[in-house]
Design a protein around this motif. Structure first.
Motif, PDB file in Angstrom:
ATOM      1  N   ALA A  80      -8.109  -0.212   4.173  1.00 48.47           N
ATOM      2  CA  ALA A  80      -8.899   1.011   4.368  1.00 48.47           C
ATOM      3  C   ALA A  80      -9.029   1.335   5.850  1.00 48.47           C
ATOM      4  O   ALA A  80      -8.975   2.515   6.243  1.00 48.47           O
ATOM      5  CB  ALA A  80     -10.282   0.843   3.738  1.00 48.47           C
ATOM      6  N   TYR A  81      -9.182   0.317   6.687  1.00 47.16           N
ATOM      7  CA  TYR A  81      -9.319   0.530   8.129  1.00 47.16           C
ATOM      8  C   TYR A  81      -8.027   1.125   8.697  1.00 47.16           C
ATOM      9  O   TYR A  81      -8.066   2.064   9.506  1.00 47.16           O
ATOM     10  CB  TYR A  81      -9.653  -0.778   8.831  1.00 47.16           C
ATOM     11  CG  TYR A  81      -9.983  -0.618  10.293  1.00 47.16           C
ATOM     12  CD1 TYR A  81     -11.292  -0.441  10.718  1.00 47.16           C
ATOM     13  CD2 TYR A  81      -8.973  -0.628  11.261  1.00 47.16           C
ATOM     14  CE1 TYR A  81     -11.601  -0.279  12.074  1.00 47.16           C
ATOM     15  CE2 TYR A  81      -9.261  -0.456  12.600  1.00 47.16           C
ATOM     16  CZ  TYR A  81     -10.566  -0.291  12.999  1.00 47.16           C
ATOM     17  OH  TYR A  81     -10.868  -0.119  14.335  1.00 47.16           O
ATOM     18  N   ASP A  89       0.836  -1.196   0.000  1.00 49.85           N
ATOM     19  CA  ASP A  89       0.000   0.000   0.000  1.00 49.85           C
ATOM     20  C   ASP A  89       0.873   1.249   0.000  1.00 49.85           C
ATOM     21  O   ASP A  89       1.821   1.358   0.785  1.00 49.85           O
ATOM     22  CB  ASP A  89      -0.922   0.005   1.220  1.00 49.85           C
ATOM     23  CG  ASP A  89      -1.847   1.203   1.219  1.00 49.85           C
ATOM     24  OD1 ASP A  89      -2.794   1.223   0.419  1.00 49.85           O
ATOM     25  OD2 ASP A  89      -1.589   2.138   2.003  1.00 49.85           O
ATOM     26  N   ARG A 137      -9.075 -12.892   8.672  1.00 48.24           N
ATOM     27  CA  ARG A 137      -9.520 -11.982   9.731  1.00 48.24           C
ATOM     28  C   ARG A 137      -8.295 -11.449  10.479  1.00 48.24           C
ATOM     29  O   ARG A 137      -7.298 -12.145  10.649  1.00 48.24           O
ATOM     30  CB  ARG A 137     -10.445 -12.698  10.720  1.00 48.24           C
ATOM     31  CG  ARG A 137     -11.756 -13.184  10.126  1.00 48.24           C
ATOM     32  CD  ARG A 137     -12.586 -13.943  11.152  1.00 48.24           C
ATOM     33  NE  ARG A 137     -11.840 -15.073  11.688  1.00 48.24           N
ATOM     34  CZ  ARG A 137     -11.616 -15.272  12.989  1.00 48.24           C
ATOM     35  NH1 ARG A 137     -12.059 -14.420  13.892  1.00 48.24           N
ATOM     36  NH2 ARG A 137     -10.929 -16.328  13.392  1.00 48.24           N
ATOM     37  N   VAL A 181     -11.250  -7.104  11.996  1.00 48.36           N
ATOM     38  CA  VAL A 181     -11.403  -6.524  10.665  1.00 48.36           C
ATOM     39  C   VAL A 181     -11.206  -7.624   9.629  1.00 48.36           C
ATOM     40  O   VAL A 181     -10.279  -8.437   9.750  1.00 48.36           O
ATOM     41  CB  VAL A 181     -10.368  -5.395  10.429  1.00 48.36           C
ATOM     42  CG1 VAL A 181     -10.559  -4.782   9.048  1.00 48.36           C
ATOM     43  CG2 VAL A 181     -10.484  -4.329  11.508  1.00 48.36           C
ATOM     44  N   SER A 182     -12.058  -7.645   8.601  1.00 52.71           N
ATOM     45  CA  SER A 182     -11.919  -8.653   7.547  1.00 52.71           C
ATOM     46  C   SER A 182     -10.786  -8.284   6.612  1.00 52.71           C
ATOM     47  O   SER A 182     -10.339  -7.134   6.554  1.00 52.71           O
ATOM     48  CB  SER A 182     -13.225  -8.766   6.760  1.00 52.71           C
ATOM     49  OG  SER A 182     -13.446  -7.590   5.996  1.00 52.71           O
ATOM     50  N   THR A 183     -10.330  -9.270   5.843  1.00 53.18           N
ATOM     51  CA  THR A 183      -9.206  -9.039   4.937  1.00 53.18           C
ATOM     52  C   THR A 183      -9.504  -7.962   3.907  1.00 53.18           C
ATOM     53  O   THR A 183      -8.646  -7.176   3.531  1.00 53.18           O
ATOM     54  CB  THR A 183      -8.794 -10.356   4.242  1.00 53.18           C
ATOM     55  OG1 THR A 183      -7.632 -10.124   3.462  1.00 53.18           O
ATOM     56  CG2 THR A 183      -9.916 -10.885   3.352  1.00 53.18           C
ATOM     57  N   GLY A 184     -10.769  -7.899   3.445  1.00 53.32           N
ATOM     58  CA  GLY A 184     -11.129  -6.905   2.448  1.00 53.32           C
ATOM     59  C   GLY A 184     -11.184  -5.491   2.979  1.00 53.32           C
ATOM     60  O   GLY A 184     -11.102  -4.528   2.203  1.00 53.32           O
ATOM     61  N   GLU A 185     -11.329  -5.342   4.296  1.00 58.65           N
ATOM     62  CA  GLU A 185     -11.448  -4.020   4.907  1.00 58.65           C
ATOM     63  C   GLU A 185     -10.153  -3.533   5.537  1.00 58.65           C
ATOM     64  O   GLU A 185     -10.059  -2.375   5.956  1.00 58.65           O
ATOM     65  CB  GLU A 185     -12.532  -4.055   6.005  1.00 58.65           C
ATOM     66  CG  GLU A 185     -13.915  -4.433   5.509  1.00 58.65           C
ATOM     67  CD  GLU A 185     -14.894  -4.650   6.656  1.00 58.65           C
ATOM     68  OE1 GLU A 185     -14.425  -5.013   7.773  1.00 58.65           O
ATOM     69  OE2 GLU A 185     -16.097  -4.462   6.460  1.00 58.65           O
ATOM     70  N   LEU A 186      -9.145  -4.405   5.608  1.00 51.97           N
ATOM     71  CA  LEU A 186      -7.969  -4.119   6.418  1.00 51.97           C
ATOM     72  C   LEU A 186      -7.248  -2.838   6.004  1.00 51.97           C
ATOM     73  O   LEU A 186      -6.992  -1.971   6.845  1.00 51.97           O
ATOM     74  CB  LEU A 186      -6.993  -5.299   6.362  1.00 51.97           C
ATOM     75  CG  LEU A 186      -5.704  -5.125   7.174  1.00 51.97           C
ATOM     76  CD1 LEU A 186      -6.023  -5.005   8.660  1.00 51.97           C
ATOM     77  CD2 LEU A 186      -4.741  -6.281   6.916  1.00 51.97           C
TER      78      LEU A 186
END
Length: 226
Positions: free
Chosen positions: A217-218, A156, A194, A210-215
């Motif tokens: 952005a979170y 990222d 997770r 937090v789920s992998t898809g949200e990590l």
């Protein structure tokens, strides 16, 4: 302290150690080095620009000053810079007080001729400590269990600028490696899908799943919070 050291540092010996000698010198000059009251001979001072250590040389009267990256032991190789040495205890404590107060590096260099700040300043300006740390963690077999998470975070464009370290198996990202009070988060991988995340050092903060898809952005949002 041996006989040779006594000849080189009679003021330190008379004060009962380097810590007491520095405190006495600072009091005489009306400055505050931030030296903890329990320090005797092993001098380490926490500042907003890293941990600063002072060690007397054995071969000649010199107080050697180094700055260390937050999150590492003072002895850690590769993340410490020699920033000068002086035999003048008064100049030493004045320089440390100015460093602790956040006096700009160019002003420090002008006021205290013994300080050598070029290498340190260049490393900070170019982000060298952060890039070296990412590479070091991703090449360490000891941290193999965190490699997948580390690779994902470094991919990222925002998070790769955070300073990474490992704390009890969790990845810690620090916004400023030289400031222990800067924003930081801990990320613990549960099962590859997770994660648990906490904003470290924030009163009342708790672990959040937090789920992998949200990590990503979170984590970005966590660093944007004050």
């Amino acid at each position: 302290m041996d006989t040779h050291r006594k000849d080189l540092y009679p003021d330190v010996t008379a004060s009962g150690g380097l810590g007491p000698a520095m405190k006495q010198a600072a009091k005489l000059r009306g400055c505050d080095t931030g030296l903890p009251p329990w320090e005797s001979d092993r001098i380490v001072i926490e500042t907003t620009r890293g941990f600063v250590s002072v060690a007397p040389a054995a071969e000649e009267r010199l107080f050697r000053v180094r700055v260390h990256i937050v999150g590492f032991a003072v002895e850690a190789p590769g993340f410490a810079w020699d920033i000068g040495s002086t035999g003048d205890l008064g100049l030493l404590v004045e320089a440390l007080a100015a460093w602790r107060e956040g006096v700009p590096l160019n002003e420090l260099k002008a006021r205290f001729e013994f300080m050598e700040l070029d290498e340190f300043a260049r490393a900070v300006e170019t982000g060298e400590p952060t890039s070296l740390q990412w590479s070091g963690l991703l090449s360490s077999d000891f941290h193999r269990g965190q490699w997948n998470l580390l690779r994902r975070l470094r991919a990222d464009e925002v998070l790769r600028n955070m300073f990474p370290s490992i704390t009890h198996g969790a990845v810690r990202l620090n916004a400023d490696p030289l400031d222990s009070t800067s924003r930081q988060v801990l990320v613990d991988e549960l099962d590859g899908e997770r994660y648990e995340v906490i904003r470290a050092g924030v009163p009342g903060a708790d672990w959040v799943e937090v789920s992998t898809g949200e990590l990503i952005a979170y984590l970005r949002a966590a660093f944007n919070k004050q």
